[in-house]
Design an enzyme around this catalytic site. Structure first.
Site, PDB file in Angstrom:
ATOM      1  N   GLU A 278      14.365  36.152  69.835  1.00  0.00           N
ATOM      2  CA  GLU A 278      13.341  35.608  70.732  1.00  0.00           C
ATOM      3  C   GLU A 278      12.849  36.754  71.620  1.00  0.00           C
ATOM      4  OE1 GLU A 278      14.690  30.961  71.249  1.00  0.00           O
ATOM      5  OE2 GLU A 278      15.726  32.428  72.495  1.00  0.00           O
TER       6      GLU A 278
ATOM      7  N   SER B  32      21.013  34.721  77.852  1.00  0.00           N
ATOM      8  CA  SER B  32      20.886  33.439  77.150  1.00  0.00           C
ATOM      9  C   SER B  32      20.128  32.425  77.976  1.00  0.00           C
ATOM     10  CB  SER B  32      22.276  32.845  76.902  1.00  0.00           C
ATOM     11  OG  SER B  32      23.066  33.688  76.135  1.00  0.00           O
TER      12      SER B  32
ATOM     13  N   HIS C  78      16.194  38.395  72.934  1.00  0.00           N
ATOM     14  CA  HIS C  78      17.353  37.497  72.807  1.00  0.00           C
ATOM     15  C   HIS C  78      17.801  37.393  71.346  1.00  0.00           C
ATOM     16  CE1 HIS C  78      19.253  33.262  73.171  1.00  0.00           C
ATOM     17  NE2 HIS C  78      20.119  34.184  73.561  1.00  0.00           N
TER      18      HIS C  78
ATOM     19  N   ASN D 265      18.036  27.895  72.861  1.00  0.00           N
ATOM     20  CA  ASN D 265      19.073  27.378  73.761  1.00  0.00           C
ATOM     21  C   ASN D 265      18.603  26.147  74.538  1.00  0.00           C
ATOM     22  OD1 ASN D 265      20.999  29.157  72.947  1.00  0.00           O
ATOM     23  ND2 ASN D 265      20.709  30.597  74.633  1.00  0.00           N
TER      24      ASN D 265
HETATM   25  C1  LIG Z   1      25.758  21.813  66.641  1.00  0.00           C
HETATM   26  C2  LIG Z   1      24.760  22.194  67.631  1.00  0.00           C
HETATM   27  C3  LIG Z   1      25.179  22.431  69.050  1.00  0.00           C
HETATM   28  C4  LIG Z   1      25.837  23.705  69.297  1.00  0.00           C
HETATM   29  C5  LIG Z   1      25.829  24.203  70.688  1.00  0.00           C
HETATM   30  C6  LIG Z   1      26.463  25.538  70.810  1.00  0.00           C
HETATM   31  C7  LIG Z   1      26.585  26.267  72.061  1.00  0.00           C
HETATM   32  C8  LIG Z   1      25.394  26.342  72.945  1.00  0.00           C
HETATM   33  C9  LIG Z   1      25.584  27.297  74.054  1.00  0.00           C
HETATM   34  C10 LIG Z   1      24.727  28.510  73.849  1.00  0.00           C
HETATM   35  C11 LIG Z   1      25.246  29.695  74.620  1.00  0.00           C
HETATM   36  C12 LIG Z   1      24.465  30.938  74.395  1.00  0.00           C
HETATM   37  C13 LIG Z   1      24.307  31.375  72.954  1.00  0.00           C
HETATM   38  C14 LIG Z   1      23.038  32.096  72.734  1.00  0.00           C
HETATM   39  O1  LIG Z   1      22.421  32.614  73.656  1.00  0.00           O
HETATM   40  C15 LIG Z   1      22.432  32.168  71.399  1.00  0.00           C
HETATM   41  C16 LIG Z   1      23.329  32.049  70.216  1.00  0.00           C
HETATM   42  O2  LIG Z   1      23.701  33.019  69.621  1.00  0.00           O
HETATM   43  S1  LIG Z   1      23.734  30.480  69.738  1.00  0.00           S
HETATM   44  C17 LIG Z   1      24.732  30.739  68.317  1.00  0.00           C
HETATM   45  C18 LIG Z   1      23.903  30.981  67.099  1.00  0.00           C
HETATM   46  N1  LIG Z   1      24.768  31.169  65.977  1.00  0.00           N
HETATM   47  C19 LIG Z   1      25.056  30.222  65.100  1.00  0.00           C
HETATM   48  O3  LIG Z   1      24.554  29.121  65.200  1.00  0.00           O
HETATM   49  C20 LIG Z   1      26.043  30.582  64.030  1.00  0.00           C
HETATM   50  C21 LIG Z   1      26.295  29.432  63.114  1.00  0.00           C
HETATM   51  N2  LIG Z   1      27.252  29.825  62.092  1.00  0.00           N
HETATM   52  C22 LIG Z   1      26.874  30.465  60.960  1.00  0.00           C
HETATM   53  O4  LIG Z   1      25.730  30.752  60.734  1.00  0.00           O
HETATM   54  C23 LIG Z   1      27.987  30.770  60.009  1.00  0.00           C
HETATM   55  O5  LIG Z   1      29.058  29.935  60.282  1.00  0.00           O
HETATM   56  C24 LIG Z   1      28.464  32.265  60.069  1.00  0.00           C
HETATM   57  C25 LIG Z   1      27.356  33.171  59.497  1.00  0.00           C
HETATM   58  C26 LIG Z   1      28.832  32.699  61.469  1.00  0.00           C
HETATM   59  C27 LIG Z   1      29.719  32.429  59.197  1.00  0.00           C
HETATM   60  O6  LIG Z   1      29.501  31.856  57.987  1.00  0.00           O
HETATM   61  P1  LIG Z   1      30.588  30.950  57.273  1.00  0.00           P
HETATM   62  O7  LIG Z   1      30.076  30.588  55.919  1.00  0.00           O
HETATM   63  O8  LIG Z   1      30.943  29.870  58.206  1.00  0.00           O
HETATM   64  O9  LIG Z   1      31.866  31.886  57.166  1.00  0.00           O
HETATM   65  P2  LIG Z   1      32.158  33.161  56.291  1.00  0.00           P
HETATM   66  O10 LIG Z   1      33.197  33.910  57.041  1.00  0.00           O
HETATM   67  O11 LIG Z   1      32.449  32.765  54.879  1.00  0.00           O
HETATM   68  O12 LIG Z   1      30.827  34.045  56.296  1.00  0.00           O
HETATM   69  C28 LIG Z   1      29.730  33.839  55.407  1.00  0.00           C
HETATM   70  C29 LIG Z   1      29.138  35.184  55.057  1.00  0.00           C
HETATM   71  O13 LIG Z   1      28.664  35.816  56.234  1.00  0.00           O
HETATM   72  C30 LIG Z   1      29.298  37.096  56.398  1.00  0.00           C
HETATM   73  N3  LIG Z   1      29.541  37.314  57.817  1.00  0.00           N
HETATM   74  C31 LIG Z   1      29.947  36.403  58.705  1.00  0.00           C
HETATM   75  N4  LIG Z   1      30.069  36.950  59.918  1.00  0.00           N
HETATM   76  C32 LIG Z   1      29.695  38.245  59.786  1.00  0.00           C
HETATM   77  C33 LIG Z   1      29.602  39.322  60.691  1.00  0.00           C
HETATM   78  N5  LIG Z   1      29.912  39.203  61.990  1.00  0.00           N
HETATM   79  N6  LIG Z   1      29.190  40.505  60.221  1.00  0.00           N
HETATM   80  C34 LIG Z   1      28.879  40.679  58.917  1.00  0.00           C
HETATM   81  N7  LIG Z   1      28.945  39.687  58.008  1.00  0.00           N
HETATM   82  C35 LIG Z   1      29.357  38.482  58.438  1.00  0.00           C
HETATM   83  C36 LIG Z   1      30.582  36.985  55.626  1.00  0.00           C
HETATM   84  O14 LIG Z   1      31.029  38.240  55.206  1.00  0.00           O
HETATM   85  C37 LIG Z   1      30.195  36.117  54.465  1.00  0.00           C
HETATM   86  O15 LIG Z   1      29.566  36.855  53.467  1.00  0.00           O
HETATM   87  P3  LIG Z   1      29.723  36.422  51.935  1.00  0.00           P
HETATM   88  O16 LIG Z   1      28.791  37.298  51.184  1.00  0.00           O
HETATM   89  O17 LIG Z   1      29.327  34.996  51.844  1.00  0.00           O
HETATM   90  O18 LIG Z   1      31.148  36.645  51.620  1.00  0.00           O
HETATM   91  N1  LIG Z   2      28.060  35.175  73.065  1.00  0.00           N
HETATM   92  C1  LIG Z   2      26.918  34.785  72.480  1.00  0.00           C
HETATM   93  O1  LIG Z   2      26.937  34.061  71.474  1.00  0.00           O
HETATM   94  C2  LIG Z   2      25.613  35.211  73.034  1.00  0.00           C
HETATM   95  C3  LIG Z   2      25.515  35.815  74.266  1.00  0.00           C
HETATM   96  N2  LIG Z   2      24.298  36.217  74.728  1.00  0.00           N
HETATM   97  C4  LIG Z   2      24.170  36.892  76.022  1.00  0.00           C
HETATM   98  O2  LIG Z   2      24.534  38.262  75.832  1.00  0.00           O
HETATM   99  C5  LIG Z   2      25.193  38.754  77.006  1.00  0.00           C
HETATM  100  C6  LIG Z   2      26.574  39.272  76.621  1.00  0.00           C
HETATM  101  O3  LIG Z   2      27.300  38.239  76.012  1.00  0.00           O
HETATM  102  P1  LIG Z   2      28.610  38.565  75.149  1.00  0.00           P
HETATM  103  O4  LIG Z   2      28.410  39.784  74.341  1.00  0.00           O
HETATM  104  O5  LIG Z   2      28.994  37.303  74.490  1.00  0.00           O
HETATM  105  O6  LIG Z   2      29.648  38.864  76.311  1.00  0.00           O
HETATM  106  P2  LIG Z   2      31.041  39.649  76.227  1.00  0.00           P
HETATM  107  O7  LIG Z   2      31.851  39.139  77.344  1.00  0.00           O
HETATM  108  O8  LIG Z   2      31.559  39.639  74.835  1.00  0.00           O
HETATM  109  O9  LIG Z   2      30.586  41.165  76.538  1.00  0.00           O
HETATM  110  C7  LIG Z   2      30.054  41.586  77.742  1.00  0.00           C
HETATM  111  C8  LIG Z   2      30.434  43.035  77.915  1.00  0.00           C
HETATM  112  O10 LIG Z   2      29.728  43.568  79.028  1.00  0.00           O
HETATM  113  C9  LIG Z   2      30.609  44.430  79.728  1.00  0.00           C
HETATM  114  N3  LIG Z   2      30.103  44.575  81.094  1.00  0.00           N
HETATM  115  C10 LIG Z   2      30.139  43.679  82.097  1.00  0.00           C
HETATM  116  N4  LIG Z   2      29.538  44.174  83.192  1.00  0.00           N
HETATM  117  C11 LIG Z   2      29.094  45.425  82.857  1.00  0.00           C
HETATM  118  C12 LIG Z   2      28.391  46.448  83.537  1.00  0.00           C
HETATM  119  N5  LIG Z   2      28.002  46.293  84.804  1.00  0.00           N
HETATM  120  N6  LIG Z   2      28.112  47.590  82.881  1.00  0.00           N
HETATM  121  C13 LIG Z   2      28.479  47.768  81.599  1.00  0.00           C
HETATM  122  N7  LIG Z   2      29.137  46.829  80.894  1.00  0.00           N
HETATM  123  C14 LIG Z   2      29.449  45.671  81.513  1.00  0.00           C
HETATM  124  C15 LIG Z   2      31.965  43.782  79.623  1.00  0.00           C
HETATM  125  O11 LIG Z   2      32.997  44.703  79.837  1.00  0.00           O
HETATM  126  C16 LIG Z   2      31.912  43.240  78.195  1.00  0.00           C
HETATM  127  O12 LIG Z   2      32.447  44.162  77.264  1.00  0.00           O
HETATM  128  C17 LIG Z   2      25.198  37.603  78.011  1.00  0.00           C
HETATM  129  O13 LIG Z   2      24.063  37.719  78.813  1.00  0.00           O
HETATM  130  C18 LIG Z   2      25.083  36.371  77.097  1.00  0.00           C
HETATM  131  O14 LIG Z   2      24.533  35.267  77.752  1.00  0.00           O
HETATM  132  C19 LIG Z   2      23.139  36.061  74.010  1.00  0.00           C
HETATM  133  C20 LIG Z   2      23.190  35.496  72.757  1.00  0.00           C
HETATM  134  C21 LIG Z   2      24.426  34.969  72.200  1.00  0.00           C
END
Ligand SMILES: CCCCCCCCCCCCCC(=O)CC(=O)SCCNC(=O)CCNC(=O)[C@H](O)C(C)(C)COP(=O)(O)OP(=O)(O)OC[C@H]1O[C@@H](n2cnc3c(N)ncnc32)[C@H](O)[C@@H]1OP(=O)(O)O
Ligand SMILES: NC(=O)C1=CN([C@@H]2O[C@H](COP(=O)(O)OP(=O)(O)OC[C@H]3O[C@@H](n4cnc5c(N)ncnc54)[C@H](O)[C@@H]3O)[C@@H](O)[C@H]2O)C=CC1
Length: 342
Positions: free
Chosen positions: A177, A144, A165, A215
């Site tokens: 990404e 990330s 990513h 991010n």
């Molecule tokens: C506000 C801004 C600032 C925020 C900062 C946050 C933290 C920053 C730190 C970053 C750390 C690193 C993260 C990273 O590297 C990159 C990332 O991944 S950042 C996160 C990106 N993700 C999001 O932004 C998710 C946002 N949320 C959503 O899009 C929705 O809430 C979500 C799809 C998760 C769920 O939808 P919702 O309507 O809220 O709930 P439902 O449970 O009703 O789901 C709707 C629909 O989607 C299906 N579904 C949900 N999850 C799954 C799944 N895992 N697998 C399969 N299907 C899934 C669900 O079944 C529903 O389907 P329907 O047909 O509508 O019934």
């Molecule tokens: N959580 C998020 O929303 C997102 C996370 N990422 C990135 O993805 C990576 C994983 O994140 P998550 O899945 O959230 O973490 P997580 O904590 O859910 O999973 C990490 C997994 O890696 C395993 N692990 C640790 N060291 C290991 C090793 N040496 N060999 C094999 N397995 C090992 C752990 O046992 C664990 O199951 C991180 O780099 C994170 O920054 C990227 C996008 C979104």
């Protein structure tokens, strides 16, 4: 997510690396991201090996995949539950599991790493795998916040190393990404872009800068939200959002600036989350999303940003976040973070 032709056949040339056919994918790390990536890769016809440190963890990874596939199948086969079961079974069969990363990479065309967000641990892993993976194998990190260049420097295949990513939840989020370093070859980048498309995602190309695109914008927003909560928030700036929740009109900048400079009263994370959902149109507010992502990940990400940009106050650490992580309150995955979860 239909079963699709999964082969990416690149133009023929004298270099082995140019003829990349991504069929066999090894994913290291079976947590929320690794399991999600394994799911979409298997759903698009790839043979997937998912690696983690123990069989117990890998059992949970498969449960995560099955849980997500059930949600997909429920929609796709709403009137044919048996076909839904068959769909899940076929995809899960494409995923084998292993605790031996070194053997798992030996037949692999692409290795995607999704382990803990720690530079040294990622470097150690890739350095070991580099010695055993075939020469054509492309390495990619799902980091990330860490520099792809720094991670790749532990290997002798920097031309075949990039960032891939994904976003959480991988099954739902359409973006990937694709990050190249100055050493990444164009063939490798093309392979990663093509692979992302075969997975049904939309790739965007990014330079290897802190936080890439998304991010770099989300993390400052997250940290500002935490600071707002820690020091107290002026609730009047969210008033217009509450009064007209369906309008999604942006809060005028002047009002925001006024409110941010006149902070008083109790903070409420619930209000901040409602504000960002109803006032800015995000599906989740910052505290909900932080709990969803995992607070250990959020903390590691901020620390990585700070290391690269130490004078930037946007990346100052948060006492509250540090305390929650120290207490093991990591969000949804542990049952409690900023919020309590069932
Ligand atoms: C506000 C801004 C600032 C925020 C900062 C946050 C933290 C920053 C730190 C970053 C750390 C690193 C993260 C990273 O590297 C990159 C990332 O991944 S950042 C996160 C990106 N993700 C999001 O932004 C998710 C946002 N949320 C959503 O899009 C929705 O809430 C979500 C799809 C998760 C769920 O939808 P919702 O309507 O809220 O709930 P439902 O449970 O009703 O789901 C709707 C629909 O989607 C299906 N579904 C949900 N999850 C799954 C799944 N895992 N697998 C399969 N299907 C899934 C669900 O079944 C529903 O389907 P329907 O047909 O509508 O019934
Ligand atoms: N959580 C998020 O929303 C997102 C996370 N990422 C990135 O993805 C990576 C994983 O994140 P998550 O899945 O959230 O973490 P997580 O904590 O859910 O999973 C990490 C997994 O890696 C395993 N692990 C640790 N060291 C290991 C090793 N040496 N060999 C094999 N397995 C090992 C752990 O046992 C664990 O199951 C991180 O780099 C994170 O920054 C990227 C996008 C979104």
């Amino acid at each position: 997510m239909a079963f699709a032709a999964s082969q990416i056949v690149r133009g023929f040339s004298s270099s082995a690396v140019r003829n990349v056919v991504i069929k066999n994918v090894t994913i290291i790390g079976g947590g929320q991201m690794g399991a999600g990536i394994a799911q979409v890769a298997a759903s698009t016809g790839h043979s997937v090996t998912l690696v983690d440190t123990s069989d117990d963890i890998l059992k949970k990874s498969i449960k995560l995949i099955e849980g997500s596939l059930k949600r997909v199948a429920k929609k796709k086969f709403s009137d044919k539950p048996e076909a839904g079961e068959e769909f899940i079974k076929k995809i899960v069969q494409k995923v084998s599991t292993s605790t031996d990363a070194e053997s798992a990479v030996q037949g692999s065309d692409l290795v995607v790493e999704a382990i803990v967000e720690n530079l040294k641990i990622k470097q150690d892993l890739f350095s070991r795998l580099d010695k055993l993976a075939p020469s054509h194998t492309i390495f990619a990190s799902n980091t990330s916040s860490l520099s792809i260049c720094d991670i790749a420097s532990s290997t002798n295949r920097q031309d075949r190393f990039g960032g891939l990513h994904f976003f959480n939840p991988v099954a739902m989020m359409k973006l990937v990404e694709v990050i190249g370093t100055p050493a990444t070859s164009q063939d490798t980048l093309d392979s990663l872009l093509d692979f992302s498309k075969v997975l049904g995602k939309t790739p965007v190309s990014c330079k290897d800068t802190s936080g890439f695109i998304v991010n770099r914008l989300l993390v400052p927003c997250m940290m500002e939200a935490i600071r707002l909560y820690e020091r107290g928030v002026c609730t009047c700036c969210f008033y217009s959002s509450f009064k007209h929740p369906s309008s999604f009109s942006p809060i005028p900048l002047t009002l925001l600036i006024f409110c941010f400079s006149n902070l008083s009263g109790d903070a409420s994370k619930e209000d901040i989350d409602i504000g960002m959902k109803l006032g800015a149109g995000y599906p989740m507010g910052p505290f909900e999303l932080a709990d969803y992502v995992g607070l250990d990940i959020v903390k590691a990400v901020i620390e990585a940003f700070k290391t690269k940009d130490p004078k930037n106050p946007l990346f100052d650490s948060s006492d509250l976040l540090n305390k929650l992580v120290a207490e093991g309150k990591l969000g949804i995955k542990t049952g409690e973070g900023f919020y309590k979860h069932k």
